[in-house]
Design a protein around this motif. Structure first.
Motif, PDB file in Angstrom:
ATOM      1  N   ASP A 165      -4.740   0.292   8.537  1.00 27.95           N
ATOM      2  CA  ASP A 165      -3.515   1.099   8.491  1.00 27.95           C
ATOM      3  C   ASP A 165      -3.559   2.192   9.559  1.00 27.95           C
ATOM      4  OD1 ASP A 165      -1.012   1.628   7.386  1.00 27.95           O
ATOM      5  OD2 ASP A 165      -1.801   3.116   5.980  1.00 27.95           O
ATOM      6  N   HIS A 186       2.420   9.928  -2.367  1.00 24.50           N
ATOM      7  CA  HIS A 186       2.867   8.525  -2.343  1.00 24.50           C
ATOM      8  C   HIS A 186       1.798   7.586  -2.905  1.00 24.50           C
ATOM      9  CE1 HIS A 186       0.704   8.051   1.576  1.00 24.50           C
ATOM     10  NE2 HIS A 186       0.714   6.769   1.297  1.00 24.50           N
ATOM     11  N   ILE A 222       0.744   8.639   7.164  1.00 29.14           N
ATOM     12  CA  ILE A 222       0.784   7.234   6.730  1.00 29.14           C
ATOM     13  C   ILE A 222       0.357   7.138   5.284  1.00 29.14           C
ATOM     14  CG2 ILE A 222       0.462   6.087   8.928  1.00 29.14           C
ATOM     15  CD1 ILE A 222      -2.532   6.086   8.361  1.00 29.14           C
ATOM     16  N   LYS A 246       6.035   5.495  -1.128  1.00 28.81           N
ATOM     17  CA  LYS A 246       6.879   6.278  -0.210  1.00 28.81           C
ATOM     18  C   LYS A 246       8.343   6.261  -0.651  1.00 28.81           C
ATOM     19  CE  LYS A 246       4.121   6.402   3.931  1.00 28.81           C
ATOM     20  NZ  LYS A 246       3.922   5.884   5.292  1.00 28.81           N
ATOM     21  N   HIS A 264      -5.885   3.849  -0.539  1.00 31.81           N
ATOM     22  CA  HIS A 264      -5.937   3.549   0.902  1.00 31.81           C
ATOM     23  C   HIS A 264      -6.044   4.786   1.792  1.00 31.81           C
ATOM     24  CE1 HIS A 264      -1.552   4.100   0.430  1.00 31.81           C
ATOM     25  NE2 HIS A 264      -1.485   4.280   1.735  1.00 31.81           N
ATOM     26  N   HIS A 265      -5.962   5.988   1.209  1.00 28.82           N
ATOM     27  CA  HIS A 265      -6.170   7.205   2.011  1.00 28.82           C
ATOM     28  C   HIS A 265      -7.445   7.948   1.643  1.00 28.82           C
ATOM     29  CE1 HIS A 265      -2.491   7.103   4.327  1.00 28.82           C
ATOM     30  NE2 HIS A 265      -1.823   6.774   3.226  1.00 28.82           N
ATOM     31  N   HIS A 294       0.809  -1.222   0.000  1.00 31.24           N
ATOM     32  CA  HIS A 294       0.000   0.000   0.000  1.00 31.24           C
ATOM     33  C   HIS A 294       0.842   1.272   0.000  1.00 31.24           C
ATOM     34  CE1 HIS A 294       0.746  -0.723   4.264  1.00 31.24           C
ATOM     35  NE2 HIS A 294       0.480   0.545   4.496  1.00 31.24           N
ATOM     36  N   ASP A 295       1.997   1.224   0.667  1.00 30.08           N
ATOM     37  CA  ASP A 295       2.809   2.443   0.777  1.00 30.08           C
ATOM     38  C   ASP A 295       4.059   2.422  -0.093  1.00 30.08           C
ATOM     39  OD1 ASP A 295       1.356   4.119   2.379  1.00 30.08           O
ATOM     40  OD2 ASP A 295       2.192   3.356   4.248  1.00 30.08           O
TER      41      ASP A 295
HETATM   42 FE   LIG Z   1      -0.108   5.440   2.875  1.00 34.41          FE
END
Ligand SMILES: [Fe+2]
Ligand SMILES: [Fe+2]
Length: 264
Positions: free
Chosen positions: A186, A131, A264, A106, A157-158, A102-103
């Protein structure tokens, strides 16, 4: 064959038939061996693809103060919530493997922003938010279900249930199911973990934040399912907690009791 049998003809016929039978069996056995080999190679390929995916996820976490334990927890928690929400085993297993990425975006965010202990300014937030797009771009253009699903999660996811999330401001069920699931676990994991800008929150405080965000940040149904099984999430949190521990005195925690936006 016609009677009476001719001895020589009978033997020749039997020999021929046996030869055909032996050859037939050999071909069948070879096919079985080949099929087995193809199966083994397919499993091997699938395993190495998953391995690469997990390592990509870990690469992002290394930049973000973690040692890989976070993505393991997200993986377990996401698939658990997916199953509770009625996903098939197959879909939940896919989520187990896609959520760790998911990240991944980054990788494209500078450390000065990722590891900043103070609040981010507006411009830094924009970079942080990117990201999601970077992750989706990294995973774009592949037809496999696994990569496509990972891309969707990286991108969404955000997003928030009420439409106030990023990067697209999607609302409610327009946000893909997997994105909503990873979104909630998360945040849970971030709240209960140490971050450069905060101490871990205790479970009761974390739960009251999650309750408050029901129908705002989070899908209400998923929030209910999550809270109902909170003990299971805490158990995952405790089982997979090994990470490079950072001493709390290393951080300024003046705002630790406030709800702060999560990096996050
Ligand atoms: Fe994230
Ligand atoms: Fe995360």
């Amino acid at each position: 064959m016609t009677k009476p049998f001719n001895k020589l003809e009978t033997i020749t016929r039997i020999r021929n038939l046996l030869t055909v039978r032996i050859l037939h069996n050999q071909v069948r056995d070879q096919n079985i061996i080949l099929e087995k080999k193809v199966q083994e190679r397919t499993i091997e390929l699938e395993e190495s693809r998953l391995e690469i995916i997990h390592r990509l996820g870990r690469a992002a976490e290394y930049k973000d103060n973690e040692t890989g334990a976070h993505i393991v927890r997200i993986s377990k928690m996401s698939s658990l919530l997916g199953r509770l929400a009625g996903m098939t085993n197959e879909r939940a297993e896919l989520l187990l493997n896609t959520s760790p990425m998911h990240d991944i975006g980054k990788i494209g965010v500078p450390d000065s922003i990722l590891l900043k202990s103070g609040k981010l300014n507006a411009e830094e937030w924009k970079t942080m938010e990117s990201h999601t797009i970077i992750g989706a771009n990294l995973l774009a253009g592949h037809s496999s279900e696994l990569i496509k699903s990972a891309q969707e999660i990286a991108l969404t996811h955000h997003e928030k249930w009420d439409g106030s999330g990023y990067p697209m401001g999607k609302k409610g069920k327009d946000i893909p199911f997997e994105g909503r699931i990873v979104g909630i676990v998360d945040v849970f994991d971030a709240l209960t973990s140490r971050r450069p800008y905060k101490d871990p929150y205790p479970i009761d405080k974390t739960l009251s934040i999650i309750r408050e965000e029901r129908g705002r940040h989070f899908d209400p149904d998923l929030t209910d399912l999550f809270i109902k099984k909170i003990d299971d999430y805490v158990a995952i949190k405790n089982t997979f907690s090994t990470r490079k521990d950072i001493a709390s005195q290393d951080f300024k925690l003046s705002e630790r009791d406030q709800w702060v936006p999560l990096n996050i």
